[in-house]
Design a protein around this motif. Structure first.
Motif, short mmCIF file in Angstrom:
data_model
loop_
_atom_site.label_atom_id
_atom_site.label_comp_id
_atom_site.label_asym_id
_atom_site.label_seq_id
_atom_site.Cartn_x
_atom_site.Cartn_y
_atom_site.Cartn_z
N UNK A 144 0.73 -1.21 -0.01
CA UNK A 144 -0.07 0.06 -0.21
C UNK A 144 0.82 1.13 -0.01
N UNK A 145 2.11 1.09 0.31
CA UNK A 145 3.30 2.17 0.12
C UNK A 145 4.32 1.91 -0.92
N UNK A 146 4.73 2.90 -1.54
CA UNK A 146 5.91 2.93 -2.57
C UNK A 146 6.79 4.00 -2.03
N UNK A 147 7.83 3.70 -1.33
CA UNK A 147 9.04 4.53 -0.65
C UNK A 147 9.95 4.65 -1.59
N UNK A 148 10.25 6.30 -2.04
CA UNK A 148 11.32 6.58 -2.85
C UNK A 148 12.14 7.41 -1.98
N UNK A 149 13.40 7.91 -2.38
CA UNK A 149 14.48 8.06 -1.46
C UNK A 149 14.88 9.57 -1.95
N UNK A 150 13.90 10.28 -2.38
CA UNK A 150 14.25 11.81 -2.45
C UNK A 150 14.70 12.46 -1.16
N UNK A 151 15.57 13.32 -1.30
CA UNK A 151 16.26 13.88 -0.17
C UNK A 151 16.16 15.59 -0.32
N UNK A 152 16.68 16.12 0.78
CA UNK A 152 16.41 17.44 0.92
C UNK A 152 17.32 18.05 -0.42
N UNK A 153 18.15 17.61 -0.58
CA UNK A 153 18.82 18.30 -1.95
C UNK A 153 18.20 17.99 -3.06
N UNK A 154 17.61 16.86 -3.33
CA UNK A 154 16.56 16.67 -4.50
C UNK A 154 15.52 18.04 -4.43
N UNK A 155 14.96 18.13 -3.13
CA UNK A 155 13.99 19.15 -3.07
C UNK A 155 14.61 20.31 -3.74
#
Length: 357
Positions: A144-155
């Motif tokens: 029910x969840x897909x976790x992806x690894x975007x970080x503060x730098x990606x933001x």
């Protein structure tokens, strides 16, 4: 590294809180019959996704944990863009997951630059293929969840990217913490408060290796130029804490857009006369005292609700719609959309087969 683990947990709980907030108390967000509350982790093999994998795994296995992830499944889509290197990354990840006794789904879909023509086109096609794969895999494995690894730098990179391309206030939000992908299936980003430096320190602390994708340094891609040229320049010449500043900007933009969304919903409810599959009719008298920005946001909301494409809609198009609420007769918009003014009535409709400007 307890600090990083704690940050990931806070990020996860923040995602779950946001999901609960977006669903009314009467909405059932429990898993469908036969579907478990598992989590699919999107893993490229790079530092960010490996840190997310290790942190969720440690949380999941810890005694007396309050982990809400459920069973973990790893997913990796091999685009074959780097030939043998892409295959080696997939093989390495499969062996790593075997060592952790984690189920791992790897699929290969080859996409070539020749097929897409430009690096930007290739990025977009690759992204769509990746999300289609992730949704399909999550549903197959009852996640029910897909976790992806975007970080503060990606933001920070995303906000800058939007600014460079031209954006409104909504674009300053950058990457959303959660996103509904399908019924009862959410994309979650637990690392948005973590920096890339913290990711690397965590991996060093737990002795976890990772893969390096050479295409992440390819200057043909706009995001890579922002990451390796623009952001370092801003840090060195203007503000060493520019990443944190951009993150705060995104948070403020998210808060503002939430308030705007509530205003827009009230205005549209008052101004809408009726709507159906292809047509939306507005009472322009209800928009006379509304600020120009909110009127344009109302049109944007209509496009979203009607599933009309906004890719070819630029600033001038939204401005022409605003002006039509004050005066005018008819305008033709991209993708066969027509807006016609009849006294106080404004009719928005899709015209199949009509060529538009």
């Amino acid at each position: 590294m307890n600090e990083f683990d704690s940050a990931v947990k806070r990020g996860w709980h923040a995602c779950e809180q946001r999901i609960a907030t977006e669903n009314s108390p009467l909405t059932d967000i429990s898993p469908p019959a036969g579907q478990g509350p598992g989590t699919l982790i999107a893993v490229s093999g790079g530092a960010d996704s490996m840190a997310l994998l290790r942190a969720l795994l440690e949380w999941n296995l810890s005694a007396g944990n309050d982990c809400l992830t459920g069973p973990l499944v790893v997913a990796h889509l091999n685009h074959g863009l780097r030939g043998a290197d892409s295959d080696a990354d997939a093989d390495w990840l499969e062996e790593t997951c075997q060592a952790f006794s984690l189920p791992c789904v790897i699929e290969k879909q080859e996409i070539t630059i020749q097929q897409e023509g430009t690096s930007e086109g290739l990025e977009e096609v690759s992204r769509k293929a990746r999300y289609e794969f992730l949704i399909r895999t999550a549903q197959t494995h009852q996640c029910t969840r897909i976790a992806v690894a975007h970080t503060r730098d990606d933001q920070a990179e995303t906000v800058l990217h939007h600014i460079v391309r031209g954006t409104g206030i909504a674009g300053l939000r950058g990457i959303p913490r959660i996103r509904l992908l399908a019924e009862n299936l959410y994309l979650v980003r637990p690392l948005l408060e973590c920096s890339r430096e913290e990711v690397v320190q965590y991996l060093e602390h737990c002795g976890q290796t990772f893969r390096t994708d050479a295409s992440n340094a390819d200057p043909r891609f706009t995001r890579n130029r922002i990451r390796h040229q623009l952001l370092p320049l801003l840090k060195e010449e203007f503000n060493p804490a520019v990443v944190q500043a951009l993150q705060r900007l995104s948070q403020q933009a998210e808060e503002v857009t939430a308030v705007i969304a509530e205003d827009v919903a009230r205005i549209l409810q008052r101004a809408t006369l009726d709507q159906n599959r292809d047509t939306w009719r507005l009472d322009c008298d209800q928009l006379v005292e509304v600020p120009d920005y909110l009127v344009k946001q109302c049109f944007l909301k209509i496009w979203q609700e009607m599933l009309w494409s906004r890719k070819r809609m630029g600033f001038d198009h939204w401005q022409r719609l605003l002006e039509l609420t004050r005066d005018g007769q008819k305008i033709h918009l991209p993708d066969q959309i027509e807006a016609e003014r009849r006294e106080r009535l404004l009719i928005l409709r899709k015209q199949p087969g009509r060529e538009t400007a």
